[in-house]
Design an enzyme around this catalytic site. Sequence first.
Site, PDB file in Angstrom:
ATOM      1  N   MET A 140     -73.845   6.576 -66.802  1.00 19.30           N
ATOM      2  CA  MET A 140     -73.717   6.415 -65.353  1.00 19.30           C
ATOM      3  C   MET A 140     -74.595   5.279 -64.808  1.00 19.30           C
ATOM      4  SD  MET A 140     -74.227   9.180 -62.286  1.00 19.30           S
ATOM      5  CE  MET A 140     -73.096  10.389 -62.918  1.00 19.30           C
TER       6      MET A 140
ATOM      7  N   LYS B  93     -58.510  -6.133 -47.840  1.00 17.69           N
ATOM      8  CA  LYS B  93     -58.541  -4.674 -48.043  1.00 17.69           C
ATOM      9  C   LYS B  93     -59.575  -4.300 -49.099  1.00 17.69           C
ATOM     10  CE  LYS B  93     -54.682  -5.168 -51.232  1.00 17.69           C
ATOM     11  NZ  LYS B  93     -53.221  -5.199 -51.328  1.00 17.69           N
TER      12      LYS B  93
ATOM     13  N   TYR C 151     -74.342   8.665 -75.414  1.00 16.32           N
ATOM     14  CA  TYR C 151     -73.581   9.924 -75.406  1.00 16.32           C
ATOM     15  C   TYR C 151     -72.421   9.883 -76.393  1.00 16.32           C
ATOM     16  CZ  TYR C 151     -75.754  11.121 -70.885  1.00 16.32           C
ATOM     17  OH  TYR C 151     -76.619  11.426 -69.880  1.00 16.32           O
TER      18      TYR C 151
ATOM     19  N   ARG D 199     -42.198   0.451 -52.554  1.00 23.44           N
ATOM     20  CA  ARG D 199     -43.414   1.036 -51.978  1.00 23.44           C
ATOM     21  C   ARG D 199     -43.131   1.176 -50.483  1.00 23.44           C
ATOM     22  NH1 ARG D 199     -49.238  -1.775 -53.294  1.00 23.44           N
ATOM     23  NH2 ARG D 199     -48.459  -3.291 -51.780  1.00 23.44           N
TER      24      ARG D 199
HETATM   25  C1  LIG Z   1     -52.866  -6.479 -51.690  1.00 23.29           C
HETATM   26  C2  LIG Z   1     -51.737  -7.145 -51.066  1.00 23.29           C
HETATM   27  C3  LIG Z   1     -51.642  -8.544 -51.057  1.00 23.29           C
HETATM   28  C4  LIG Z   1     -52.607  -9.439 -51.807  1.00 23.29           C
HETATM   29  O1  LIG Z   1     -52.393  -9.322 -53.179  1.00 23.29           O
HETATM   30  P1  LIG Z   1     -53.079 -10.298 -54.248  1.00 23.29           P
HETATM   31  O2  LIG Z   1     -52.332 -10.039 -55.484  1.00 23.29           O
HETATM   32  O3  LIG Z   1     -54.509  -9.889 -54.355  1.00 23.29           O
HETATM   33  O4  LIG Z   1     -52.924 -11.672 -53.727  1.00 23.29           O
HETATM   34  C5  LIG Z   1     -50.611  -9.121 -50.340  1.00 23.29           C
HETATM   35  N1  LIG Z   1     -49.701  -8.356 -49.687  1.00 23.29           N
HETATM   36  C6  LIG Z   1     -49.741  -7.014 -49.693  1.00 23.29           C
HETATM   37  C7  LIG Z   1     -48.704  -6.240 -48.973  1.00 23.29           C
HETATM   38  C8  LIG Z   1     -50.746  -6.361 -50.395  1.00 23.29           C
HETATM   39  O5  LIG Z   1     -50.772  -5.034 -50.410  1.00 23.29           O
END
Ligand SMILES: *Cc1c(COP(=O)(O)O)cnc(C)c1O
Length: 383
Positions: free
Chosen positions: A319, A40, A271, A139
């Site tokens: 930036m 992801k 800045y 979640r």
């Molecule tokens: C992002 C994610 C992972 C991987 O997490 P890491 O800590 O990077 O290994 C695994 N399972 C789910 C559901 C996630 O959202």
Amino acid sequence: MKVGSKHRVWAEIDLEALANNLRWIRYGMGDAFDVITVVKADAYGHGLPQIAGCLMQSGTHALGVANLDEASAVRSVGSGWPILMLGACFGKAEFEELCHDDVIATISSSSEADELSAVACKREKDVLVHLKVDTGMSRLGVAPERSLSLARQIVELPRLELEGVFTHLSVSEDEDEFTHEQLGRFRRCISHLRENGLTLRKVHVMNSGGIAYGPAPVGNMVRPGLLVYGIVPPGRRKPVIDWLGRLKPALSLKTRVGLVKKIGTGTSVSYGRVFVSPETRKVATICAGYGDGILRSGSGCLEVLIRGQRCRVLGNITMDQTIVDVSRVTDAQRGDEVVIIGEQGGSLITALEAAAACETIPWEILTSITQRVPRIYQGMAVA
Ligand SMILES: *Cc1c(COP(=O)(O)O)cnc(C)c1O
């Protein structure tokens, strides 16, 4: 792409390291566990299609994504490759896309199951489903006590096939007790589903923290992200395995010195004038800033490598440019390569160190690297 002088900031991605990390994880987990590598957020900032291609060549069993654009990007490099959508779909249009790209759905509720089945029937397509159970992350996922009724609903709905069940750990790096509690809830849930005649071919829990810090994994798949990119999640628990030291970060982040100059006592830098030089200093303006993903919270703390020496950021990160102290780097020059994350002349700055300096976590360091930073792949032919 070659590293040319036209790049002001670039990320070098070592695909050989990535492939080796995956091999170590597969070796470490043994044959009883398949690996769903999580790709992801543009493969944790490493670049999605290239990383997906490399991982498929290197023996991942499936890929995990957070949305359907990512799923479709993976699908375009790997037809037939199992892709698990880790996120929720929020409507029929999304389920249509999911069906179109043959993506495995994560289902946490009865309304999602109904909607997906309706879409699958309309398209005359069978869809694989992984049921998500909420064991303490709050979640996604269904409450364990409602998992049996949801599992039954999925099995009975036309065109849906319940392939797997999973849950997600919330403190796998830091807390033994709650991690055991979550695993206990999940184990009880799996037994309950099986005792009621459900077949669960794929069962998975462990993220990187779970793999690195234990206890022994539950199920027959693991879901590492960070670990595959060569970073061990920082945590208070004791790592349980010895091969963690074999993992190698796949990403280095680099820029160049744009200008070197002397500043006198009392001169303010950048800045906001938060840094005023207490003495004569030599400073270098480097060609990277928060527009490239060098988090502004690292102002005054972050260090970079120039000619193998550590140089601290002075004043606020801007930036596109950042000013660093090169007083002790005798021959620092315009055009010198600067390492923000990675190795230079025997010195090393890890994503973990950068995360600590920016008061964040390595995941955020990696995913903050912006689109204007070209990713340059090394170490293996890219599919
Ligand atoms: C992002 C994610 C992972 C991987 O997490 P890491 O800590 O990077 O290994 C695994 N399972 C789910 C559901 C996630 O959202």
